[in-house]
Design a protein around this motif. Structure first.
Motif, PDB file in Angstrom:
ATOM      1  N   GLU A 265      -5.263   9.206  -0.785  1.00  0.00           N
ATOM      2  CA  GLU A 265      -4.328   8.683  -1.907  1.00  0.00           C
ATOM      3  C   GLU A 265      -5.060   7.611  -2.573  1.00  0.00           C
ATOM      4  O   GLU A 265      -4.867   7.292  -3.866  1.00  0.00           O
ATOM      5  CB  GLU A 265      -2.989   8.300  -1.406  1.00  0.00           C
ATOM      6  CG  GLU A 265      -2.236   9.227  -0.699  1.00  0.00           C
ATOM      7  CD  GLU A 265      -2.499   9.334   0.962  1.00  0.00           C
ATOM      8  OE1 GLU A 265      -2.967   8.362   1.232  1.00  0.00           O
ATOM      9  OE2 GLU A 265      -2.743  10.452   1.462  1.00  0.00           O
ATOM     10  N   ASP A 266      -6.043   6.884  -2.066  1.00  0.00           N
ATOM     11  CA  ASP A 266      -6.518   5.752  -2.671  1.00  0.00           C
ATOM     12  C   ASP A 266      -8.112   5.437  -2.412  1.00  0.00           C
ATOM     13  O   ASP A 266      -8.452   4.323  -1.918  1.00  0.00           O
ATOM     14  CB  ASP A 266      -5.712   4.525  -2.330  1.00  0.00           C
ATOM     15  CG  ASP A 266      -5.497   4.259  -0.830  1.00  0.00           C
ATOM     16  OD1 ASP A 266      -6.055   5.074  -0.083  1.00  0.00           O
ATOM     17  OD2 ASP A 266      -4.713   3.612  -0.525  1.00  0.00           O
TER      18      ASP A 266
ATOM     19  N   PRO B  99      -7.510   8.827  -6.739  1.00  0.00           N
ATOM     20  CA  PRO B  99      -6.958   9.482  -5.856  1.00  0.00           C
ATOM     21  C   PRO B  99      -7.660  11.163  -5.644  1.00  0.00           C
ATOM     22  O   PRO B  99      -8.362  11.208  -6.613  1.00  0.00           O
ATOM     23  CB  PRO B  99      -5.427   9.981  -6.561  1.00  0.00           C
ATOM     24  CG  PRO B  99      -5.673   9.661  -7.822  1.00  0.00           C
ATOM     25  CD  PRO B  99      -6.619   8.807  -8.123  1.00  0.00           C
TER      26      PRO B  99
ATOM     27  N   HIS C 113       0.856  -1.003  -0.055  1.00  0.00           N
ATOM     28  CA  HIS C 113      -0.092  -0.127   0.087  1.00  0.00           C
ATOM     29  C   HIS C 113       1.063   1.235   0.338  1.00  0.00           C
ATOM     30  O   HIS C 113       0.515   2.244  -0.436  1.00  0.00           O
ATOM     31  CB  HIS C 113      -0.748  -0.074   1.322  1.00  0.00           C
ATOM     32  CG  HIS C 113      -1.980  -1.202   1.281  1.00  0.00           C
ATOM     33  ND1 HIS C 113      -2.664  -1.424   2.582  1.00  0.00           N
ATOM     34  CD2 HIS C 113      -2.177  -1.833   0.136  1.00  0.00           C
ATOM     35  CE1 HIS C 113      -3.397  -2.392   2.235  1.00  0.00           C
ATOM     36  NE2 HIS C 113      -3.255  -2.742   0.700  1.00  0.00           N
TER      37      HIS C 113
ATOM     38  N   PHE D 282      -1.760   4.180  -7.312  1.00  0.00           N
ATOM     39  CA  PHE D 282      -1.595   5.335  -8.078  1.00  0.00           C
ATOM     40  C   PHE D 282      -0.427   6.177  -8.120  1.00  0.00           C
ATOM     41  O   PHE D 282      -0.422   7.151  -8.880  1.00  0.00           O
ATOM     42  CB  PHE D 282      -2.884   6.556  -7.675  1.00  0.00           C
ATOM     43  CG  PHE D 282      -4.377   5.867  -7.962  1.00  0.00           C
ATOM     44  CD1 PHE D 282      -4.892   5.553  -8.871  1.00  0.00           C
ATOM     45  CD2 PHE D 282      -4.892   5.574  -6.601  1.00  0.00           C
ATOM     46  CE1 PHE D 282      -6.042   4.893  -9.023  1.00  0.00           C
ATOM     47  CE2 PHE D 282      -6.134   4.827  -6.564  1.00  0.00           C
ATOM     48  CZ  PHE D 282      -6.932   4.724  -7.972  1.00  0.00           C
TER      49      PHE D 282
ATOM     50  N   ARG E  80      -9.030   5.670   1.689  1.00  0.00           N
ATOM     51  CA  ARG E  80      -8.084   4.509   1.944  1.00  0.00           C
ATOM     52  C   ARG E  80      -8.773   3.221   1.498  1.00  0.00           C
ATOM     53  O   ARG E  80      -8.420   2.350   2.395  1.00  0.00           O
ATOM     54  CB  ARG E  80      -7.739   4.519   3.360  1.00  0.00           C
ATOM     55  CG  ARG E  80      -6.772   5.734   3.986  1.00  0.00           C
ATOM     56  CD  ARG E  80      -5.539   5.945   3.070  1.00  0.00           C
ATOM     57  NE  ARG E  80      -4.793   4.777   2.985  1.00  0.00           N
ATOM     58  CZ  ARG E  80      -4.108   4.529   3.967  1.00  0.00           C
ATOM     59  NH1 ARG E  80      -3.836   4.946   4.906  1.00  0.00           N
ATOM     60  NH2 ARG E  80      -3.160   3.183   3.467  1.00  0.00           N
TER      61      ARG E  80
ATOM     62  N   PHE F 277     -11.474   2.901  -8.075  1.00  0.00           N
ATOM     63  CA  PHE F 277     -10.684   3.842  -7.065  1.00  0.00           C
ATOM     64  C   PHE F 277     -10.165   5.036  -7.681  1.00  0.00           C
ATOM     65  O   PHE F 277     -10.129   4.943  -9.025  1.00  0.00           O
ATOM     66  CB  PHE F 277      -9.518   2.772  -6.582  1.00  0.00           C
ATOM     67  CG  PHE F 277      -9.786   1.722  -5.961  1.00  0.00           C
ATOM     68  CD1 PHE F 277     -10.014   1.631  -4.658  1.00  0.00           C
ATOM     69  CD2 PHE F 277      -9.771   0.278  -6.841  1.00  0.00           C
ATOM     70  CE1 PHE F 277     -10.535   0.670  -3.889  1.00  0.00           C
ATOM     71  CE2 PHE F 277     -10.270  -0.654  -5.898  1.00  0.00           C
ATOM     72  CZ  PHE F 277     -10.234  -0.673  -4.520  1.00  0.00           C
TER      73      PHE F 277
ATOM     74  N   VAL G 123      -7.877   1.015  -0.863  1.00  0.00           N
ATOM     75  CA  VAL G 123      -6.990  -0.025  -1.228  1.00  0.00           C
ATOM     76  C   VAL G 123      -6.553  -0.589   0.241  1.00  0.00           C
ATOM     77  O   VAL G 123      -6.443  -1.704   0.420  1.00  0.00           O
ATOM     78  CB  VAL G 123      -5.893   0.472  -1.850  1.00  0.00           C
ATOM     79  CG1 VAL G 123      -4.841  -0.784  -1.886  1.00  0.00           C
ATOM     80  CG2 VAL G 123      -6.531   0.954  -3.282  1.00  0.00           C
TER      81      VAL G 123
END
Length: 363
Positions: free
Chosen positions: A330-331, A325, A210, A242, A298, A323, A300
């Motif tokens: 970020e995910d 960003p 991750h 990403f 989050r 998904f 992921v």
């Protein structure tokens, strides 16, 4: 019975003449590391990329991969002794790096910077029994090295950093040491050839990281009579999948400094700690709602996948559609609301859980 897969020791950087010159010491080193587990030798591979690799029966509860390295200072003369001997233990089913140990060569002991002592290679045995009960976001290590002692800088740094993180209970994956993990191993028995023992019935940790730690180091030749290299470099912390940048950190206060992999490991460990997400939490909270879509931060890190179903309060049902960003996360995972209560529609802050049913549901 679980097996330990042991490829031949790698010479870093690779040099055929060095390999022949040090073959006896290399073989003794590999055999000595394996001996710590009192493993019983089995089949030896005769052909292919892993020729001379051997399978061993061992008493651990998982299939393992033991990688060993003789690391040489790349720019030195061929007759110089090895800079370091490194042993790395990897869990075969998940490619998780369980631990690493580095023993510095006796010829270089006088040149080591203050505080850099390495460790007894025998400590690699402890890595097989480490517990990872409080799992956080898995970490992927990527080393980019250039200049004087380039390959040696990479392997020595990864060994120290991987050991530092693994000893803290962090799941680590390696770009340098993990390649042989993807080779399927088999064990021959009287009944025929069967696949090697599976890990325990416990669900294995994720194979994908991750968070990525990307370290870039450049080595510089020291002034005579010094032998130990100077280095410059930085660490970048990246959110996967990403590849969005979280932070960059210069590893040295001065423009260049003496190479000290244990200090690098300490700096990276401190910076990384706040970026790791605990995976034990089961309640997944909605951070935003727009029409029939909700966002989960989050995604992921929660282990969500596209198409996965979730449930929420009031009998609500959702599934993951993509998904993406964002400026702050970020995910993030975007979920489509399939069903919800008209009296109590889903709102920001609502907790979701993964739906463990098999879809499509059979009536």
């Amino acid at each position: 019975m679980p097996v330990l897969f042991v490829p031949p020791t790698q010479v870093v950087p690779y040099d055929a003449e060095r390999l022949v010159r040090h073959q006896k010491a290399i073989d003794e080193f590999r055999a000595g590391v394996v001996k710590m587990w009192s493993a019983n030798p089995g089949e030896e591979i005769k052909f292919g990329a892993f020729r001379r690799a051997r399978l061993y029966d061992w008493q651990e509860q998982f299939d393992g991969l033991l990688q060993t390295y003789f690391v040489f200072p790349g720019g030195s003369k061929l007759e110089s002794g090895e800079l370091a001997r490194i042993a790395v233990l990897i869990r075969k089913d998940t490619c998780q790096l369980l631990g690493s140990s580095t023993a510095w060569g006796s010829e270089w002991s006088a040149a080591l910077p203050s505080g850099l002592s390495g460790m007894d290679v025998a400590k690699i045995k402890e890595a097989a029994t480490r517990k990872f009960d409080n799992v956080k976001s898995p970490v992927r290590l990527t080393l980019e090295t250039f200049g004087f002692w380039g390959p040696a800088l990479a392997w020595a740094t990864e060994s120290s950093l991987a050991e530092k993180l693994s000893s803290q209970g962090i799941v680590v994956h390696s770009d340098l040491s993990g390649l042989a993990c993807f080779k399927e191993i088999k064990k021959s028995e009287k009944q025929g050839e069967i696949t090697s023992a599976k890990a325990s019935s416990v669900e294995p940790v994720l194979k994908k990281g991750h968070r990525q730690v990307r370290i870039r180091l450049e080595g510089f030749r020291p002034k005579e009579p010094q032998k130990w290299p100077q280095v410059a470099g930085k660490a970048s912390f990246i959110a996967l999948p990403f590849n969005s940048s979280l932070k960059s950190k210069e590893l040295f206060v001065e423009k260049t400094s003496q190479f000290h992999p244990e200090k690098i490991a300490e700096i990276v460990s401190q910076e990384l700690n706040s970026m790791l997400h605990p995976l034990s939490e089961k309640n997944i909270k909605i951070s935003k709602r727009e029409g029939r879509f909700v966002t989960v931060d989050r995604g992921v890190a929660w282990g969500l996948k596209i198409g996965m179903h979730l449930t929420g309060p009031g009998g609500s049902e959702l599934h993951v559609i993509r998904f993406e960003p964002s400026t702050s996360v970020e995910d993030s995972a975007i979920l489509l609301i399939r069903k919800e209560s008209a009296d109590a529609p889903l709102a920001t802050g609502a907790s979701l859980q993964i739906d463990m049913r098999t879809f499509p549901v059979q009536n």
